[in-house]
Design a protein around this motif. Structure first.
Motif, PDB file in Angstrom:
ATOM      1  N   THR A 266      -1.884  -5.109  -3.433  1.00 31.93           N
ATOM      2  CA  THR A 266      -2.344  -6.130  -2.738  1.00 31.93           C
ATOM      3  C   THR A 266      -2.360  -5.626  -1.167  1.00 31.93           C
ATOM      4  OG1 THR A 266      -0.032  -6.802  -2.193  1.00 31.93           O
ATOM      5  CG2 THR A 266      -1.005  -7.802  -4.263  1.00 31.93           C
TER       6      THR A 266
ATOM      7  N   PRO B 219     -11.720  -9.625  -3.573  1.00 29.29           N
ATOM      8  CA  PRO B 219     -10.931 -10.807  -2.857  1.00 29.29           C
ATOM      9  C   PRO B 219     -12.115 -11.698  -2.524  1.00 29.29           C
ATOM     10  CG  PRO B 219     -10.479  -8.530  -1.649  1.00 29.29           C
ATOM     11  CD  PRO B 219     -11.529  -8.201  -2.507  1.00 29.29           C
TER      12      PRO B 219
ATOM     13  N   GLN C 244      -6.124  -1.320  -9.070  1.00 23.53           N
ATOM     14  CA  GLN C 244      -7.262  -1.569  -8.273  1.00 23.53           C
ATOM     15  C   GLN C 244      -8.302  -0.999  -8.772  1.00 23.53           C
ATOM     16  OE1 GLN C 244      -5.630   0.944  -5.102  1.00 23.53           O
ATOM     17  NE2 GLN C 244      -5.116  -0.779  -3.672  1.00 23.53           N
TER      18      GLN C 244
END
Length: 264
Positions: free
Chosen positions: A35, A162, A225
């Motif tokens: 994150t 995102p 990721q």
């Protein structure tokens, strides 16, 4: 005087080496975080003076290695850091050989063309692929670019962004109706991306090229990721979408093998 100059030179070199190592350690911390991570959180690992870590983050942001969140609360890998990691994956000769072997085995198993692609702005770039042996096939080449909004890998990439970055990119897309199945409605695309994000499978149901279907699965680093997509595509005359989705477990196994080659 000469000795003082030598000591000063040695001190300058040591300081530069320390700064370079601190910058690399900062990038490592950001890359390892699943994150967005703040400068303070980075510094919990590095234990640098507060002014130093903030100066490093600002410098790395300015140079494109880090990217701040839209609300300013934390850093993400920037374009240059992402391209650096992909360069290692793409250009290492040992990895190339292993990667292509995995693709070949996957293509042999599913009986269709398989490829790996990475994102570049509003497009996906094919950087490795293995063609099926069938005479009827879609001719797409390494380094070919395809749009993100109507391809299995492209939509999978969008779904992993995102939300703020995803919405910003979608708002800038130039939609083109490539087939009767192509959706050119940004709002409809956002709804579909929610499903793709939940299922972790990208689908192209004759949206990019009429007569071609595709499914894709993500390639993620050990920190989770997304950095690329592994896909299979086939003529719809030979394989329908139901049959294509049955190949997803094989794609997921191959994706895990590809990731493992990066960690060995």
């Amino acid at each position: 005087i000469i000795r003082i100059a030598q000591m000063q030179t040695s001190s300058d070199a040591s300081e530069k080496s320390s700064s370079a190592l601190s910058a690399l350690s900062t990038l490592e911390a950001v890359a390892a975080s699943p994150t967005p991570i703040t400068a303070s959180e980075i510094n919990q690992k590095l234990r640098l003076p507060k002014p130093t870590i903030h100066r490093l983050c600002l410098m790395l942001e300015k140079e494109g290695f880090l990217q701040p969140r839209l609300d300013g609360n934390g850093y993400l890998p920037g374009n240059r850091l992402s391209k650096m990691s992909m360069g290692i994956f793409c250009n290492n000769e040992h990895l190339k050989t292993e990667r292509h072997s995995i693709l070949q085995r996957l293509s042999d198993k599913v009986g269709e063309t398989c490829n790996i692609s990475i994102a570049d702005g509003s497009e996906m770039i094919y950087f490795d692929r293995v063609e099926t042996h069938w005479p009827l096939r879609v001719q797409l080449q390494i380094n070919d670019r395809v749009p993100v909004y109507c391809t299995a890998s492209g939509k999978l990439f969008l779904s992993n962004l995102p939300s703020a970055k995803r919405n910003r990119l979608i708002s800038k897309l130039i939609f083109e109706e490539r087939t009767p199945n192509t959706s050119i409605d940004g709002d409809a695309l956002k709804v579909e991306l929610k499903r793709i994000r939940r299922e972790d499978i990208g689908i192209d149901n004759e949206e990019f090229i009429q007569g071609m279907i595709a499914v894709s699965v993500p390639l993620r680093n050990p920190e989770g990721q997304f950095f690329g997509a592994l896909a299979m595509h086939a003529p719809s005359a030979r394989m329908d979408m139901k049959k294509a989705l049955e190949q997803v477990p094989s794609l997921q196994i191959a994706a895990a093998e590809l990731i493992q080659t990066m960690n060995d």
